[in-house]
Design a protein around this motif. Structure first.
Motif, PDB file in Angstrom:
ATOM      1  N   UNK A 249     -18.253 -27.771   3.369  1.00  0.00           N
ATOM      2  CA  UNK A 249     -19.135 -26.675   3.783  1.00  0.00           C
ATOM      3  C   UNK A 249     -18.624 -26.057   5.078  1.00  0.00           C
ATOM      4  N   UNK A 250     -18.492 -24.751   5.088  1.00  0.00           N
ATOM      5  CA  UNK A 250     -17.985 -24.058   6.271  1.00  0.00           C
ATOM      6  C   UNK A 250     -19.097 -23.964   7.309  1.00  0.00           C
ATOM      7  N   UNK A 251     -18.839 -24.465   8.526  1.00  0.00           N
ATOM      8  CA  UNK A 251     -19.898 -24.498   9.542  1.00  0.00           C
ATOM      9  C   UNK A 251     -20.276 -23.123  10.073  1.00  0.00           C
ATOM     10  N   UNK A 252     -19.369 -22.162   9.939  1.00  0.00           N
ATOM     11  CA  UNK A 252     -19.600 -20.826  10.466  1.00  0.00           C
ATOM     12  C   UNK A 252     -19.259 -19.812   9.386  1.00  0.00           C
ATOM     13  N   UNK A 253     -20.175 -18.904   9.100  1.00  0.00           N
ATOM     14  CA  UNK A 253     -19.916 -17.857   8.112  1.00  0.00           C
ATOM     15  C   UNK A 253     -19.846 -16.507   8.810  1.00  0.00           C
ATOM     16  N   UNK A 254     -19.080 -15.613   8.236  1.00  0.00           N
ATOM     17  CA  UNK A 254     -18.836 -14.310   8.866  1.00  0.00           C
ATOM     18  C   UNK A 254     -20.052 -13.401   8.730  1.00  0.00           C
ATOM     19  N   UNK A 255     -20.244 -12.550   9.757  1.00  0.00           N
ATOM     20  CA  UNK A 255     -21.282 -11.540   9.704  1.00  0.00           C
ATOM     21  C   UNK A 255     -20.699 -10.202   9.298  1.00  0.00           C
ATOM     22  N   UNK A 256     -21.509  -9.151   9.405  1.00  0.00           N
ATOM     23  CA  UNK A 256     -21.028  -7.835   8.952  1.00  0.00           C
ATOM     24  C   UNK A 256     -21.274  -6.723   9.972  1.00  0.00           C
ATOM     25  N   UNK A 257     -21.750  -7.087  11.176  1.00  0.00           N
ATOM     26  CA  UNK A 257     -22.043  -6.061  12.165  1.00  0.00           C
ATOM     27  C   UNK A 257     -20.976  -6.034  13.257  1.00  0.00           C
ATOM     28  N   UNK A 258     -20.695  -4.867  13.823  1.00  0.00           N
ATOM     29  CA  UNK A 258     -19.751  -4.793  14.955  1.00  0.00           C
ATOM     30  C   UNK A 258     -20.435  -5.232  16.249  1.00  0.00           C
ATOM     31  N   UNK A 259     -19.631  -5.581  17.244  1.00  0.00           N
ATOM     32  CA  UNK A 259     -20.171  -5.956  18.548  1.00  0.00           C
ATOM     33  C   UNK A 259     -20.643  -4.687  19.271  1.00  0.00           C
ATOM     34  N   UNK A 260     -21.877  -4.674  19.791  1.00  0.00           N
ATOM     35  CA  UNK A 260     -22.357  -3.485  20.517  1.00  0.00           C
ATOM     36  C   UNK A 260     -21.514  -3.219  21.766  1.00  0.00           C
ATOM     37  N   UNK A 261     -21.526  -1.981  22.202  1.00  0.00           N
ATOM     38  CA  UNK A 261     -20.772  -1.610  23.402  1.00  0.00           C
ATOM     39  C   UNK A 261     -21.445  -2.197  24.648  1.00  0.00           C
ATOM     40  N   UNK A 262     -20.610  -2.660  25.586  1.00  0.00           N
ATOM     41  CA  UNK A 262     -21.077  -3.177  26.875  1.00  0.00           C
ATOM     42  C   UNK A 262     -22.235  -4.168  26.704  1.00  0.00           C
TER      43      UNK A 262
END
Length: 507
Positions: A249-262
Motif C-alpha cells: 500500500x502506497x503511504x502517500x497518494x498524489x493530489x490534483x491541485x497546484x500549489x497556491x501562490x505565496x
C-alpha cells in the motif's frame, strides 16, 4: 528449415522476454519511488537491489524458455501415442501411464518446490543485502576491528542459503530420477508388449525397434517440461518477491491541485508516529509560518523537528490533523508541484557516485552554467572547485566519500540556491561546517531567506536568534513559542537551552 525455425523461435522469445524485463524494472522503480522513503525503513537496500537485478532476471526464463517447450511437450507425446495406437492400440495404452507419471510428477510436487524455492530466494536476498552493507561499511568494520564478527555472520548466511538451496536441489534430483525411471520402464513396457503383439501378428516385427525408439523419444519433451518446472521454482519465488512490493500500500497518494501562490504553511493539531513505533514523533502540533517569515524549531534529538520537514515534503502523511499550504490540504496538492516549491538542506546529504556538477544539478537539470557557478559562489564552494584538477567534472565517489562532511553539506546548500524554491527547509544546515565556512555561508543563507518562507531546524541556538518565531519542541510537542528575546525573558526551556550551550562554550 528446423534450424531456421528454432532460431526464429529463440530470437522472438528472447526479444519479448527482455522487453518485458525492462518494463518490469521500470515498473518496480516507479513503485519504489512512490513507496519511498517510508518503505525503505522496512527493507534492506541490498535486498531491493537483488530484487531489481537477480529476481527480475530470473523471470526471463519463464518468458524465453517456457512457451515453446510446453507446446512441444503436448504435441510430441500426443503424436507418439497416436502413432502407437495406429500401429497397435495396446502399445499406446501401456505407454500412457509412464508418460502421465513423468509429466504429472512435477505438477504434484509444485507446492513443495515453490515453498523451497521461495525460501532459497529469500536467503539469497539476505546474502546480497549483507554483502552490500559490508562493502559500504568496510571502513567502520576495520576501525572497530569487527571484520571477523561480520565475516562470521556472513558465513552463517551462506550456510543458511546452502541449506535452503540443497533442500530444493535434493527434491529436484528426486524428480529427475523419477523421470529417468519412467523413461526406462516406459520403453521396456513398449518393447515387451510390442514383442508379444508382433509375435501374434499385430504388426511386422521389423517395426518394433522403431516403435520403441519413438516411445522413448516421447519422454524427451516431457523431460524438458521437468527442467522448466525446476526453473519455475526460482521464477515463481522471484515473482512472489516482486509481487510483495507491487502489492504494498502506497503511504502517500498524489493530489490534483497546484500549489497556491505565496502560500502560508500551517500545521493544525498534527500527530504522527513512524511505522513500528508506539511513541508519537509529533503529538498535536500546531503552528503557522507566514509567507516570507522564518520559523526555527529547536529541541533535543528525537523531539520531532525533522519529522516536520518529512511531513511537509509528504514523505509521510500525518495520522491526525492536517497540514495546509495556502489553506489547501497537502494531500490535495500535486506531489511534483509541492516538492518543486520546497528546497531542503538536510543534515546528512546523499551524493551519488557521479561528478560534482551532476550532484549539484540534481536540483535543476535545465539550469545554465552561470546559475551553477553562482550557486557555488553562494555556498562557498568556488575556491574548493577551482583547486580540483578536474573542477566540476571531479567524481565525488560513492556517497560522496571523496568530500569532507562540510563540503558535502555545502553541495546541499548549493542545491538549495540552485533550486530557488519559495519555501526553504534547513535541517541542521551548518552542522558540519567549520567556523570560517559557517560565517561565509550564513550571510548567503540570510540573503536566500529574505524573500522566502523558511523553516530552520537547529541544535546550535546561535544560528536561529534572528528567526521571527522560535518553537521549542520536546517529546513531539511545542512547549514554547516566541522570539529569541521573548523566550529568554520567559526563563523557560529555551532560556535553559541557551544557558546550557553558553556554559558549554565557556567551558
Amino acid at each position: 528449415a528446423a534450424a531456421t525455425l528454432h532460431w526464429l523461435e529463440s530470437w522472438l522469445a528472447h526479444d519479448m522476454a527482455y522487453r518485458l524485463l525492462a518494463e518490469m524494472r521500470i515498473a518496480l522503480f516507479a513503485k519504489l519511488e512512490r513507496l519511498a522513503p517510508a518503505y525503505l525503513l522496512r527493507r534492506r537496500s541490498g535486498d531491493l537491489v537483488a530484487l531489481a537485478t537477480q529476481d527480475v532476471e530470473t523471470v526471463e526464463y519463464f518468458y524465453a524458455h517456457t512457451v515453446a517447450p510446453a507446446f512441444v511437450a503436448i504435441v510430441i507425446p500426443a503424436s507418439v501415442l497416436t502413432l502407437l495406437a495406429w500401429a497397435a492400440w495396446p502399445l499406446a495404452l501401456v505407454l500412457l501411464p509412464f508418460l502421465a507419471w513423468a509429466g504429472l510428477t512435477p505438477v504434484f510436487a509444485r507446492s513443495k518446490i515453490d515453498r523451497l524455492g521461495s525460501r532459497a530466494r529469500a536467503a539469497l536476498g539476505q546474502l546480497g543485502a549483507h554483502l552490500t552493507e559490508t562493502i559500504q561499511g568496510l571502513a567502520e568494520l576495520a576501525a572497530f576491528q569487527a571484520t571477523g564478527r561480520r565475516r562470521a555472520v556472513f558465513l552463517a548466511d551462506i550456510e543458511a542459503y546452502q541449506q535452503q538451496r540443497s533442500a530444493l536441489l535434493d527434491d529436484l534430483s528426486r524428480q529427475s530420477a523419477a523421470l529417468e525411471i519412467a523413461t526406462g520402464l516406459g520403453g521396456l513396457a513398449v518393447a515387451l508388449t510390442g514383442a508379444v503383439l508382433a509375435a501374434n501378428g499385430w504388426f511386422a516385427p521389423q517395426w518394433l525397434p522403431l516403435l520403441v525408439l519413438v516411445s522413448v523419444a516421447a519422454f524427451m519433451p516431457v523431460a524438458e517440461i521437468g527442467q522448466v518446472a525446476r526453473q519455475l521454482a526460482d521464477t515463481i519465488a522471484s515473482t512472489r518477491r516482486l509481487h510483495v512490493v507491487e502489492a504494498e500500500t502506497e503511504p502517500v497518494t498524489d493530489g490534483d491541485l497546484p500549489v497556491p501562490a505565496n502560500p502560508q504553511v500551517r500545521l493544525e493539531s498534527v500527530s504522527f508516529a513512524y511505522p513500528g513505533r508506539s511513541a508519537p514523533a509529533l503529538d498535536r502540533v500546531s503552528f503557522a509560518v507566514r509567507p516570507g517569515s522564518t520559523v526555527a524549531l529547536v529541541g533535543a534529538s528525537g523531539a520531532g523537528k525533522s519529522t516536520v520537514a518529512n511531513l511537509l515534503l509528504r514523505f509521510w502523511d500525518p495520522q491526525q490533523g492536517v497540514i495546509t499550504l495556502g489553506g489547501v490540504d497537502l494531500r490535495r496538492l500535486r506531489l511534483a508541484d509541492l516538492r518543486s516549491h520546497i528546497a531542503l538542506v538536510a543534515q546528512d546529504t546523499y551524493l551519488f557516485n557521479d561528478t560534482l556538477e551532476a550532484n549539484i544539478r540534481l536540483a535543476g537539470r535545465d539550469v545554465s552554467d552561470a546559475d551553477v557557478r553562482r550557486a557555488l559562489d553562494r555556498a562557498a564552494l568556488s575556491d574548493f572547485v577551482d583547486r580540483l584538477p578536474d573542477g566540476l567534472a571531479t567524481r565525488v565517489g560513492e556517497r560522496g566519500v571523496q568530500l569532507s562532511g562540510g563540503q558535502r553539506q555545502r553541495v546541499a546548500i548549493a542545491r538549495a540556491f540552485l533550486k530557488d524554491a519559495p519555501i526553504l527547509i534547513m535541517d541542521e544546515a551548518t552542522s558540519h561546517l567549520d567556523t570560517i565556512s559557517e560565517q561565509q555561508i550564513r550571510t548567503a543563507l540570510g540573503e536566500l531567506m529574505k524573500q522566502r518562507t523558511s523553516i530552520i531546524i537547529a541544535h546550535r541556538l546561535s544560528t536561529i536568534q534572528n528567526a521571527d518565531t522560535i518553537l521549542v519542541m520536546d517529546g513531539g510537542r511545542v512547549i514554547e513559542a516566541g522570539s529569541h528575546a521573548e523566550l529568554l525573558a520567559a526563563r523557560g526551556a529555551y532560556a535553559r537551552l541557551v544557558a546550557h550551550q553558553s556554559g558549554g562554550l565557556a567551558a
